[in-house]
Design an enzyme around this catalytic site. Structure first.
Site, short mmCIF file in Angstrom:
data_model
loop_
_atom_site.label_atom_id
_atom_site.label_comp_id
_atom_site.label_asym_id
_atom_site.label_seq_id
_atom_site.Cartn_x
_atom_site.Cartn_y
_atom_site.Cartn_z
N CYS A 142 0.69 -1.19 0.13
CA CYS A 142 0.08 -0.06 -0.18
C CYS A 142 0.91 1.32 -0.01
O CYS A 142 1.57 1.49 1.04
CB CYS A 142 -0.98 -0.03 1.29
SG CYS A 142 -1.88 1.55 1.36
N HIS A 233 -3.71 -2.64 -10.82
CA HIS A 233 -4.60 -1.41 -11.11
C HIS A 233 -5.09 -1.43 -12.51
O HIS A 233 -4.50 -1.95 -13.56
CB HIS A 233 -3.72 -0.30 -11.03
CG HIS A 233 -3.22 -0.02 -9.46
ND1 HIS A 233 -4.05 0.52 -8.66
CD2 HIS A 233 -2.23 -0.74 -8.73
CE1 HIS A 233 -3.48 0.53 -7.43
NE2 HIS A 233 -2.12 -0.01 -7.61
N GLU A 288 -10.82 0.85 -4.16
CA GLU A 288 -9.68 -0.12 -3.80
C GLU A 288 -9.89 -1.30 -3.41
O GLU A 288 -11.22 -1.63 -2.75
CB GLU A 288 -8.86 0.56 -2.81
CG GLU A 288 -8.15 1.72 -2.76
CD GLU A 288 -7.02 1.97 -1.70
OE1 GLU A 288 -6.31 1.02 -1.24
OE2 GLU A 288 -6.99 2.94 -0.98
N CYS A 297 -4.90 6.46 -2.67
CA CYS A 297 -4.43 5.45 -2.90
C CYS A 297 -2.86 5.55 -3.63
O CYS A 297 -2.91 6.35 -4.77
CB CYS A 297 -5.13 4.59 -3.86
SG CYS A 297 -4.21 2.95 -4.36
N GLY A 300 -1.94 3.70 -6.62
CA GLY A 300 -2.92 3.84 -7.53
C GLY A 300 -2.46 5.16 -8.27
O GLY A 300 -2.59 5.37 -9.58
#
Length: 354
Positions: A142, A233, A288, A297, A300
């Site tokens: 993350c 993603h 997410e 994110c 992201g």
């Protein structure tokens, strides 16, 4: 304790106590490791909140309320919030995935997007990072969480100034560096573009990469580019039937799960909806995997810049606006690494009894 609070505590056999501070200090609060505790049996169900002075906060965290108390710090990076647990004395998380989900519940628990554990390093790394999402699933990594991880380490080790760490994650080695201004710059490594490695079942459209591939959801033909930053993603700048994509107009709770659980993504996917403001300024919202719509994110935002470059929409260095605030993202051409810079801050300190 009020009668109502006492009744709740008796009904659940668990309790949590918090101290809140909007200007957390590194002085004394986390200089020593938190006491180790046995594996938890129950998660947080009731809470009481107070706002003592900083000295009171220090003594609060450093005392052992009971043999079952486990201390934590709540951190946030652009509103993406995490329960940070000092797990340096064990390679086994002190909280199970099911308990983590209960802790992350914003009505019946502490409230967070995930629980992050600071664990002993392996394979030459300084530390190991593991995270359980708010639904109990475990992602590879993350981006916002790793910035919080770095700031938490600095608190635990009482470090001042600029420092970098080698962090072992499910996505490989990640290197965050705390800057003099308090922000954290993270070398996120190289993006993975090969379709099966993302993973996605969508056919490649540009060499081995999936760039502007078509995917039909609810009658709309979306153009998607697939990127892995160690986690999958799916980035979209719009659909064939849409003249322009205004990201604020979309109900992510409706469309997000349809991307996340689509058959084309065997490991599910994070999904970013992107609006191009200029060639160096992008705006995104994210659904997410395992957490839903969040305020930010980090991986992201990295994937968005990579996708924007692949589609010819942006330069390699961009500011990416997320609902929680901006991140600075750069995809360097010389080493193919993506770098993310942004804030991470402590919100409050607490303990829960399990």
């Amino acid at each position: 304790m009020s009668p109502a609070a006492a009744a709740a505590a008796r009904a659940t056999s668990v309790a949590a106590t918090f101290s809140a501070s909007t200007t957390p200090s590194s002085r004394g609060l986390l200089r020593r490791p938190f006491p180790g505790t046995p594996a938890p049996r129950r998660a947080v169900a009731s809470m009481a909140v107070s706002a003592p002075r900083s000295a009171a906060a220090a003594s609060f965290l450093e005392r052992r309320e009971s043999e079952r108390a486990l201390h934590f710090v709540k951190y946030q990076g652009l509103g993406n919030d995490f329960i940070m647990v000092d797990n340096r004395d064990s390679a086994v998380p002190k909280v199970t995935p099911e308990e983590a989900a209960k802790m992350c519940d914003r009505n019946f628990g502490i409230g967070a997007d995930g629980v992050i554990f600071v664990m002993p390093g392996v394979n030459g790394a300084d530390y190991t990072m593991r995270i359980f999402n708010s639904d109990g699933s475990e992602p590879e990594m993350c981006g916002n969480g790793v910035r919080c991880f770095a700031r938490f380490i600095a608190e635990l080790e009482n470090l001042q100034g600029t420092h970098s760490f080698k962090i072992h994650t499910g996505a490989g080695l990640i290197i965050p560096e705390i800057q003099n201004d308090g922000k954290v710059k993270v070398d996120m490594g190289q993006p993975i573009l090969n379709g099966p490695d993302v993973p996605t079942k969508l056919s490649s459209t540009k060499n081995e990469a999936v760039v502007q591939a078509e995917m039909v959801i609810d009658g709309l033909t979306w153009y998607v580019t697939c990127v892995s930053m160690g986690n999958p993603h799916c980035v979209t700048f719009g659909a064939k039937e849409l003249k322009d994509l205004h990201v604020d107009d979309w109900d992510l709770s409706d469309v997000g799960p349809k991307f996340e659980h689509h058959d084309m993504f065997p490991a599910r996917t994070n999904t970013e909806f992107v609006q191009v403001l200029s060639r160096s300024h992008l705006k995104m919202r994210v659904w997410e995997r395992g957490a839903g719509a969040t305020l930010a994110c980090g991986t992201g935002a990295c994937a968005v810049v990579v996708a924007a470059v692949l589609e010819g929409r942006a330069e390699r260095k961009c500011v990416v606006d997320l609902p929680g605030g901006p991140l600075e993202i750069e995809w360097r051409e010389d080493n193919n690494h993506v770098y993310m810079t942004g804030p991470a801050e402590a919100v409050f300190y607490g303990s829960f009894v399990h």
